[in-house]
Design a protein around this motif. Structure first.
Motif, PDB file in Angstrom:
ATOM      1  N   LYS A 328       0.831  -1.206   0.000  1.00 48.01           N
ATOM      2  CA  LYS A 328       0.000   0.000   0.000  1.00 48.01           C
ATOM      3  C   LYS A 328       0.864   1.254   0.000  1.00 48.01           C
ATOM      4  O   LYS A 328       0.544   2.248  -0.668  1.00 48.01           O
ATOM      5  CB  LYS A 328      -0.920  -0.014   1.215  1.00 48.01           C
ATOM      6  CG  LYS A 328      -2.166   0.840   1.053  1.00 48.01           C
ATOM      7  CD  LYS A 328      -3.252   0.418   2.030  1.00 48.01           C
ATOM      8  CE  LYS A 328      -4.576   1.090   1.674  1.00 48.01           C
ATOM      9  NZ  LYS A 328      -5.686   0.632   2.530  1.00 48.01           N
ATOM     10  N   PHE A 329       1.978   1.230   0.755  1.00 47.39           N
ATOM     11  CA  PHE A 329       2.875   2.387   0.788  1.00 47.39           C
ATOM     12  C   PHE A 329       3.583   2.555  -0.564  1.00 47.39           C
ATOM     13  O   PHE A 329       3.715   3.677  -1.061  1.00 47.39           O
ATOM     14  CB  PHE A 329       3.892   2.248   1.913  1.00 47.39           C
ATOM     15  CG  PHE A 329       4.818   3.433   2.027  1.00 47.39           C
ATOM     16  CD1 PHE A 329       4.323   4.697   2.284  1.00 47.39           C
ATOM     17  CD2 PHE A 329       6.190   3.287   1.863  1.00 47.39           C
ATOM     18  CE1 PHE A 329       5.163   5.804   2.379  1.00 47.39           C
ATOM     19  CE2 PHE A 329       7.045   4.380   1.955  1.00 47.39           C
ATOM     20  CZ  PHE A 329       6.529   5.644   2.219  1.00 47.39           C
ATOM     21  N   LEU A 330       4.026   1.450  -1.158  1.00 37.50           N
ATOM     22  CA  LEU A 330       4.660   1.542  -2.475  1.00 37.50           C
ATOM     23  C   LEU A 330       3.682   2.102  -3.496  1.00 37.50           C
ATOM     24  O   LEU A 330       4.038   2.965  -4.308  1.00 37.50           O
ATOM     25  CB  LEU A 330       5.158   0.165  -2.931  1.00 37.50           C
ATOM     26  CG  LEU A 330       6.438  -0.371  -2.290  1.00 37.50           C
ATOM     27  CD1 LEU A 330       6.873  -1.650  -3.010  1.00 37.50           C
ATOM     28  CD2 LEU A 330       7.568   0.649  -2.325  1.00 37.50           C
ATOM     29  N   GLU A 331       2.465   1.617  -3.469  1.00 39.38           N
ATOM     30  CA  GLU A 331       1.441   2.100  -4.398  1.00 39.38           C
ATOM     31  C   GLU A 331       1.254   3.607  -4.254  1.00 39.38           C
ATOM     32  O   GLU A 331       1.072   4.330  -5.241  1.00 39.38           O
ATOM     33  CB  GLU A 331       0.132   1.367  -4.131  1.00 39.38           C
ATOM     34  CG  GLU A 331      -0.975   1.699  -5.119  1.00 39.38           C
ATOM     35  CD  GLU A 331      -2.223   0.879  -4.883  1.00 39.38           C
ATOM     36  OE1 GLU A 331      -3.030   0.745  -5.816  1.00 39.38           O
ATOM     37  OE2 GLU A 331      -2.396   0.367  -3.747  1.00 39.38           O
ATOM     38  N   PHE A 334       4.132   5.534  -5.841  1.00 41.05           N
ATOM     39  CA  PHE A 334       4.143   5.436  -7.291  1.00 41.05           C
ATOM     40  C   PHE A 334       2.990   6.190  -7.959  1.00 41.05           C
ATOM     41  O   PHE A 334       2.880   6.173  -9.181  1.00 41.05           O
ATOM     42  CB  PHE A 334       4.119   3.965  -7.718  1.00 41.05           C
ATOM     43  CG  PHE A 334       5.287   3.152  -7.194  1.00 41.05           C
ATOM     44  CD1 PHE A 334       6.492   3.766  -6.879  1.00 41.05           C
ATOM     45  CD2 PHE A 334       5.185   1.784  -7.010  1.00 41.05           C
ATOM     46  CE1 PHE A 334       7.574   3.037  -6.398  1.00 41.05           C
ATOM     47  CE2 PHE A 334       6.258   1.041  -6.533  1.00 41.05           C
ATOM     48  CZ  PHE A 334       7.449   1.657  -6.221  1.00 41.05           C
ATOM     49  N   ARG A 335       2.149   6.841  -7.171  1.00 38.96           N
ATOM     50  CA  ARG A 335       1.114   7.692  -7.761  1.00 38.96           C
ATOM     51  C   ARG A 335       1.780   8.889  -8.428  1.00 38.96           C
ATOM     52  O   ARG A 335       2.691   9.502  -7.852  1.00 38.96           O
ATOM     53  CB  ARG A 335       0.158   8.174  -6.674  1.00 38.96           C
ATOM     54  CG  ARG A 335      -0.932   7.213  -6.311  1.00 38.96           C
ATOM     55  CD  ARG A 335      -1.759   7.625  -5.120  1.00 38.96           C
ATOM     56  NE  ARG A 335      -1.921   9.059  -4.898  1.00 38.96           N
ATOM     57  CZ  ARG A 335      -2.602   9.566  -3.866  1.00 38.96           C
ATOM     58  NH1 ARG A 335      -3.167   8.758  -2.970  1.00 38.96           N
ATOM     59  NH2 ARG A 335      -2.700  10.878  -3.717  1.00 38.96           N
ATOM     60  N   PRO A 336       1.392   9.269  -9.642  1.00 34.52           N
ATOM     61  CA  PRO A 336       2.061  10.387 -10.328  1.00 34.52           C
ATOM     62  C   PRO A 336       2.109  11.677  -9.516  1.00 34.52           C
ATOM     63  O   PRO A 336       3.113  12.391  -9.564  1.00 34.52           O
ATOM     64  CB  PRO A 336       1.212  10.555 -11.599  1.00 34.52           C
ATOM     65  CG  PRO A 336       0.701   9.181 -11.875  1.00 34.52           C
ATOM     66  CD  PRO A 336       0.405   8.604 -10.519  1.00 34.52           C
ATOM     67  N   ASP A 337       1.036  11.993  -8.752  1.00 29.42           N
ATOM     68  CA  ASP A 337       1.050  13.231  -7.975  1.00 29.42           C
ATOM     69  C   ASP A 337       2.066  13.169  -6.833  1.00 29.42           C
ATOM     70  O   ASP A 337       2.778  14.149  -6.559  1.00 29.42           O
ATOM     71  CB  ASP A 337      -0.348  13.556  -7.435  1.00 29.42           C
ATOM     72  CG  ASP A 337      -0.911  12.460  -6.540  1.00 29.42           C
ATOM     73  OD1 ASP A 337      -0.627  11.270  -6.800  1.00 29.42           O
ATOM     74  OD2 ASP A 337      -1.637  12.777  -5.576  1.00 29.42           O
ATOM     75  N   VAL A 352       8.573   6.965 -13.173  1.00 28.92           N
ATOM     76  CA  VAL A 352       7.112   6.995 -13.166  1.00 28.92           C
ATOM     77  C   VAL A 352       6.606   7.872 -14.308  1.00 28.92           C
ATOM     78  O   VAL A 352       7.149   8.959 -14.562  1.00 28.92           O
ATOM     79  CB  VAL A 352       6.585   7.528 -11.817  1.00 28.92           C
ATOM     80  CG1 VAL A 352       5.063   7.541 -11.795  1.00 28.92           C
ATOM     81  CG2 VAL A 352       7.133   6.698 -10.663  1.00 28.92           C
ATOM     82  N   ASN A 353       5.560   7.414 -14.984  1.00 26.98           N
ATOM     83  CA  ASN A 353       4.955   8.202 -16.062  1.00 26.98           C
ATOM     84  C   ASN A 353       4.171   9.384 -15.503  1.00 26.98           C
ATOM     85  O   ASN A 353       3.689   9.351 -14.369  1.00 26.98           O
ATOM     86  CB  ASN A 353       4.002   7.326 -16.883  1.00 26.98           C
ATOM     87  CG  ASN A 353       4.733   6.245 -17.659  1.00 26.98           C
ATOM     88  OD1 ASN A 353       5.869   6.425 -18.080  1.00 26.98           O
ATOM     89  ND2 ASN A 353       4.070   5.115 -17.855  1.00 26.98           N
TER      90      ASN A 353
END
Length: 421
Positions: A328-331, A334-337, A352-353
């Motif tokens: 959950k922390f990695l996710e 990795f969020r673009p914002d 990251v895109n």
């Protein structure tokens, strides 16, 4: 008799209520745990002390969104981290989430089954697939490269502009550039012995090697460090040293010291990489920086313009008791914002895109996305003893050993590894 019956009945009722209460508490606890309400603590370990504050802010935001997950950050210096993380994870312990460098470090931990297989994770869709490859083995994704780094010297644009200098396109041009800087009382290249040899060897090798994977062939016994391509590279290191193009006491200079010298304008180039640009800017807000690579061959023989690495690879400990919380922390990271927030706070280009960059340093780095660069050759080595032999050869040459003898010494160390295979 009636009194006895009344007492017995009262005791039965009380006992029943106590048992019901206990059962209710147990069921409530289990229900809370099943619903993910039980608070867990995960440890996130890495070596980038300069990112501590940026990660702390992100962690605080994450914990507001996920109040039942506590993230503790632990940071060591680069070399201390490499030694400690290997010992912890290979010993069956260690942090829940940890950063790894590509190459020998990643290979050793993979062999020890230290990673959770992240293949198929939804967050993989946020990345450029090509940049995920350093964290893969046999098609499975064990670590996620987070940073895109250019392992080539940073240069002081203000100094270059003052003396009408441009990044050279061949070896003779690079030597002429260094000489002009030296003639004007400026140290051409700041090189440290802590990480500098392992960084500067990459662009020095990229056009000298017969192929991009030559160093991986060395550890297999299919190529040798005594071959002309490596000896030539060591001769070029010797030439730079003999002509006084490095600062005094290279072997006694550490990473932070080299950065400070460069930030103070004591040198025109810092032989580390793009990851240092934000740190330099913090030390000297008025400096203007660029990236260049020494081209060690004639211009018409150049195959690559520079070196790139997808690094700071984040993985989850296979022995972790909180794998879902770690994911959950990695996710979140990795969020673009959130990746944009981290990138602009630390000055790091990311894999990251859809990341939005807002600093001059990141704009400068992004120019290299369109250039022809080679994945860092040193990270093609998966055996640490071989990697050490390569970088020690540079130290030997700078200490006065001939390039031929330094190469022979390094090859002996490699031969011992090859024999064990």
């Amino acid at each position: 008799m009636k009194k006895r019956i009344a007492v017995a009945l009262s005791m039965f009722i009380i006992a029943s209520l106590i048992l019901a209460g206990c059962g209710g508490a147990k069921n409530s606890s289990e229900g809370q745990k099943a619903a993910g309400q039980e608070k867990v603590t995960i440890r996130f370990a890495h070596w980038r002390g300069e990112d501590l504050e940026a990660f702390n802010k992100i962690i605080q935001q994450f914990q507001k969104e996920n109040p039942n997950i506590v993230v503790n950050q632990s940071v060591e210096t680069s070399e201390q981290y490499r030694t400690k993380i290997q010992a912890e994870l290979q010993g069956g312990e260690g942090p829940d989430i940890f950063a790894t460098m590509p190459g020998s470090d990643f290979a050793a931990l993979s062999s020890a089954n230290a990673y959770v297989d992240l293949s198929g994770s939804s967050f993989l869709g946020n990345f450029n697939p090509e940049l995920l490859k350093p964290g893969q083995i046999n098609g499975k994704q064990y670590a996620i490269p987070y940073q895109l780094v250019y392992n080539i010297p940073v240069y002081n644009k203000d100094i270059f502009q003052k003396y009408n200098l441009e990044p050279p396109k061949d070896w003779q041009g690079f030597l002429a550039l260094c000489q002009k800087l030296k003639d004007n009382g400026i140290t051409p290249i700041i090189l440290d012995s802590e990480i500098g040899f392992g960084q500067f060897i990459n662009p020095m090798l990229m056009n000298n090697m017969p192929s991009g994977d030559t160093l991986s062939k060395v550890q297999k016994g299919e190529a040798k460090l005594t071959d002309p391509w490596f000896v030539t590279t060591l001769k070029q290191f010797k030439e730079l040293n003999d002509k006084g193009y490095f600062q005094k006491d290279v072997l006694g200079t550490k990473k932070a010291g080299a950065a400070a010298l460069f930030a103070q304008g004591k040198g025109a180039m810092l032989a580390q990489g793009s990851y240092m640009m934000a740190t330099i800017k913090q030390q000297n807000p008025n400096i203007h920086q660029g990236l260049l690579a020494p081209i060690t061959v004639p211009a018409d023989q150049m195959k690559y313009e520079g070196i790139h690495t997808a690094t700071f690879m984040l993985g989850i400990n296979s022995k972790s008791k909180n794998i879902e919380a770690a994911k959950k922390f990695l996710e979140y990271l990795f969020r673009p914002d959130i990746a944009s927030q981290y990138a602009n706070a630390t000055g790091q280009l990311l894999t990251v895109n859809n990341v939005k960059y807002d600093s001059p340093e990141l704009t400068e780095q992004s120019k290299w996305l369109s250039k022809k660069t080679l994945f860092q050759p040193r990270y093609m080595i998966t055996v640490r003893e071989v990697e050490t032999a390569v970088t020690n050869a540079i130290a030997d040459v700078l200490s006065g050993m001939s390039p031929e003898d330094a190469a022979a010494k390094a090859q002996k160390a490699v031969d011992m590894v090859v024999k064990k295979q």
